[in-house]
Every structure is written in C-alpha cells, then in structure tokens.
Design an enzyme around this catalytic site. Structure first.
Site, PDB file in Angstrom:
ATOM      1  N   GLU A  73      15.182  -1.687  -1.261  1.00 43.66           N
ATOM      2  CA  GLU A  73      14.704  -1.365   0.090  1.00 43.66           C
ATOM      3  C   GLU A  73      15.096  -2.409   1.133  1.00 43.66           C
ATOM      4  O   GLU A  73      14.224  -3.046   1.752  1.00 43.66           O
ATOM      5  CB  GLU A  73      13.189  -1.156   0.088  1.00 43.66           C
ATOM      6  N   GLN A  99       5.382  -8.113  -8.845  1.00 44.41           N
ATOM      7  CA  GLN A  99       4.190  -7.283  -8.885  1.00 44.41           C
ATOM      8  C   GLN A  99       3.553  -7.198 -10.275  1.00 44.41           C
ATOM      9  O   GLN A  99       2.395  -6.808 -10.396  1.00 44.41           O
ATOM     10  CB  GLN A  99       4.529  -5.870  -8.388  1.00 44.41           C
TER      11      GLN A  99
HETATM   12  C1  BGC Z   1       8.355  -0.905  -3.043  1.00 44.47           C
HETATM   13  C2  BGC Z   1       7.319  -1.218  -4.094  1.00 44.47           C
HETATM   14  C3  BGC Z   1       5.949  -0.850  -3.590  1.00 44.47           C
HETATM   15  C4  BGC Z   1       5.918   0.642  -3.335  1.00 44.47           C
HETATM   16  C5  BGC Z   1       4.581   1.174  -2.850  1.00 44.47           C
HETATM   17  C6  BGC Z   1       8.113   0.377  -2.305  1.00 44.47           C
HETATM   18  O1  BGC Z   1       8.216   0.104  -0.954  1.00 44.47           O
HETATM   19  O2  BGC Z   1       9.656  -0.980  -3.561  1.00 44.47           O
HETATM   20  O3  BGC Z   1       7.428  -2.567  -4.414  1.00 44.47           O
HETATM   21  O4  BGC Z   1       4.934  -1.236  -4.460  1.00 44.47           O
HETATM   22  O5  BGC Z   1       6.881   1.000  -2.398  1.00 44.47           O
HETATM   23  O6  BGC Z   1       4.230   0.640  -1.627  1.00 44.47           O
END
Ligand code: BGC
Length: 389
Positions: free
Chosen positions: A156, A19
């Site tokens: 996650e 990201q």
């Molecule tokens: C993830 C991030 C994501 C954030 C917002 C999480 O699910 O780890 O990579 O940008 O939430 O959506």
C-alpha cells in the site's frame, strides 16, 4: 456449487510482521506507538508470531487454505544502517521453508508500512538516499527468497504516502471513514522509485514481483465523475498504473468512499459500519478488481487483502460471502484473478489499537493461545470446495 473458482486458484490468509511478531523494537512504528499519548495502544508482544509461526502455519494448512502472506521486517534484517542480521534472515528463511514444507504458497512482502528507525531518522522516504537504502535491503534479502513465486515489494504505497502527510500534521484532517488526506508527493515519488529498484533486483534474480495497492472504491456521487477521477488519480490510480510493468498486482479492498463535488463525503448516519468505522460494503472487492483490471489490463491480479473488522464472527462470513460473490462476478466479466488472501489470519495489532478484530483466528493477549473461529473453518471449506455452495 453456486459459484466456483478456477482450478489452481490460491486461497489463503495474510498478516504482517509488525502486526503479529511482537517487540519490533528497531522500527519506526515502535518508536511512534511508544510516544506517550499518541496512540491508544502499543503492539508490545503482539501475537508473539516471531516465535509461534509454526503453530500459525499449521493452522493455515489444517484449515485447508493453500497460501500464507507475511512480511519480512526490514528493521530486524537491518537494525543498524548497513549491519545485516544473519539470524533474522535465517528466521525468515525458516518461515518460507515452513510454508513450502506444509505445501503452502508463501506470499512475501518486503515492506509492510514499517521501516527501521534509523531510516526514518535519516529522512525516511524523503531522503535522497532512500531508494539506494531500500535496494541494499532488497539485495540482502534476495538469497533467502528461493522458491517464492509471489514477492510484494511495498504494501500500500498510496496509504504510506497518505500517512506521511497525516504525520506531518499540516494537511487538513478529513473526518471521513476510509478517506485520507492526499498523498505526500515526494514520498509517493520515492516509493515508486524504490519499487522499481526492488523490481529490478528481484527480476535479475529470476523472481516475480508486484506491489499491493489500497483500493478505495471511489464512487462518484451526484454525477461528480470528473471530481472522482481527479480525487482517485493521486490517491490510487497513479499507483495502479505503475504496475503495468509488473508480474502481478495486489488488490486490497475493504470498503468504498463516495466522492461529491467537494471531495469525499462522510458515511451517512445510520449506515451499517464495521469496527474501523468503515461502511459495511462487501462489494468493494469486485469493484476494486474491475477498476484495477481496467487500469492495468493484462496484469494478473492477486487479492492480497480483504476482510472485515468485527466482533461478530457471523458477520465476517456474511461480508466475505458478498466479497467473494462480487469477485467471482468480476472474474466472469474477464478479470484475471489468481487468488484470494483473507485479511487477516490472526486478530493482530491494528496500527494503534487492538480493538478492530479482523482475524479468522483469535489470540489470547496474555497466553498467546490461538482459537480458530467458525469463519476460518468456513473459509477453509470454501477453499477445499473451490467455491461457494
Ligand atoms: C493494511 C493492513 C491493515 C488493514 C486493515 C491494510 O491497509 O495493509 O496492515 O491491518 O488494511 O486496516
């Protein structure tokens, strides 16, 4: 001080490799986002974080925050199966040392959603060899992890397993903000095995580890408690329970999802929403921490992500204030929480789009210039004071 957090509580901000770094060309997500017409936007140069990390760490330190969470990109470390890039490993070692030199605690994630394209092409998490492949990568990374006290193996896994089902496209698409199709069972099992293999390797090297779970705050509507529990089991709870053996668990919470007799309910019309379409619900963090503490009592909790996608920086402060209040209340009731890492440090690539801005710091998409937002200074003030006044 209205509410204060314990001495030694970690305050920080987070991001992930794909990201922020830019040009993560050997990864599966790069291939996906460059397929014409599939996603609205590509990551491209992202925030050029691969080159500008010193500036980013300086910002974190100067704000008064004490920790920075980032991820190591498997696709850079092992762009071709079995061929490890010593230069990439040296880069991530510099990043770790860059944190330590500035007095920042590095929180290092080994896998944050993306995998090398070769891994995906060879069957991804469904391949028989997936665990061994991940273990081999973890082994390659071990020598650079000296001095790291918080290693997150997989970010996650529940979301990853749900995305696997979405990508297959065979599951019913639920048009519910925050709610996803059920996880792919095979992928979920593989991620558990990969996490356990990583934990084994890390523990043998004397490193503490855990994984981070997307906590979705499933709440029963109209008394649908049994349905809520069933819904939560495959999507969240089985991933929390695995952490019973871990050194810590990462909690990541943004919003809630209401569950009725037939599953997830749409966010009602007129509800206040964020730029991701999720309900504006700052108390998600307290709820997630309470739920996690109940499922894995005795396992220390680190809030590895919490934040809001908004174009209104004042709203970020409002949201985070509510989140921290709910976190504090959960801690007062006994939850053992060691720190809070805000998502995200930078306005980074939100998996297909640049529109949902989660950052404490804005990034000019052409010059890559960083601009610290008032919310960042506010959070730095909270960190310096150790609480909210
Ligand atoms: C993830 C991030 C994501 C954030 C917002 C999480 O699910 O780890 O990579 O940008 O939430 O959506």
């Amino acid at each position: 001080m209205r509410i204060s957090f314990p001495e030694g509580f970690l305050w920080g901000a987070a991001g992930s490799a794909h990201q922020t770094e830019g040009n993560n060309v050997a990864s599966d997500f790069w291939a996906l986002e460059n397929r014409p017409g599939l996603l609205p936007e590509r990551s491209g140069d992202a925030c050029d974080g691969y080159h500008r990390w010193r500036e980013d760490l300086d910002i974190v330190r100067d704000l008064g925050l004490g920790a920075y969470r980032f991820s190591i990109e498997w696709a850079r470390v092992e762009p071709v199966e079995g061929e490890f890039s010593l230069a990439a490993l040296a880069h991530y070692r510099r990043l770790i040392e860059g944190c330590l030199d500035r007095g920042l605690t590095p929180v290092v994630t080994l896998h944050h959603f993306t995998s090398p394209l070769w891994f995906q092409k060879a069957g991804g998490w469904r391949a028989l060899e997936a665990t061994d492949r991940f273990r081999r990568y973890v082994r390659a990374v071990l020598p650079i992890l000296g001095g790291v006290e918080w290693v997150c193996t997989i970010n996650e896994p529940n979301m990853l397993a749900m995305m696997a089902n979405m990508l297959k496209g065979t599951e019913r698409k639920e048009n519910v903000a925050g709610a996803m199709p059920p996880p792919d069972r095979e992928v979920a099992d593989a991620l558990v095995a990969a996490h356990q293999a990583a934990r084994e390797e890390l523990a043998a090297a004397g490193l503490k580890s855990g994984w981070t779970v997307a906590n979705q705050n499933f709440q029963a509507a109209g008394g649908a408690t049994a349905e809520r529990d069933e819904w939560a089991w495959s999507r969240e709870d089985r991933f929390l329970d695995i952490a019973a053996e871990d050194d810590f668990i990462g909690v990541q919470a943004y919003t809630r999802v209401l569950i009725g007799r037939d599953g997830a309910l749409p966010v009602p019309d007129g509800t206040r929403r964020t730029l991701t379409g999720w309900e504006f619900y700052p108390w998600a963090l307290g709820g997630a921490v309470r739920h996690t503490a109940e499922r894995v009592p005795g396992v220390p909790i680190l809030v590895t992500e919490n934040g809001i996608a908004t174009a209104d920086d004042g709203e970020r402060v409002e949201y985070t204030t509510g989140a921290l209040e709910s976190l504090h209340a959960a801690m007062a009731d006994g939850a053992d929480v060691r720190g809070y890492l805000h998502w995200s440090l930078l306005d980074n690539y939100e998996w297909g789009s640049w529109r949902p801005t989660f950052g404490l710091v804005a990034v000019d998409r052409r010059t890559f210039a960083r601009t610290v937002k008032p919310s960042a200074r506010w959070l730095g003030g909270v960190a310096r004071a150790g609480g909210l006044s």
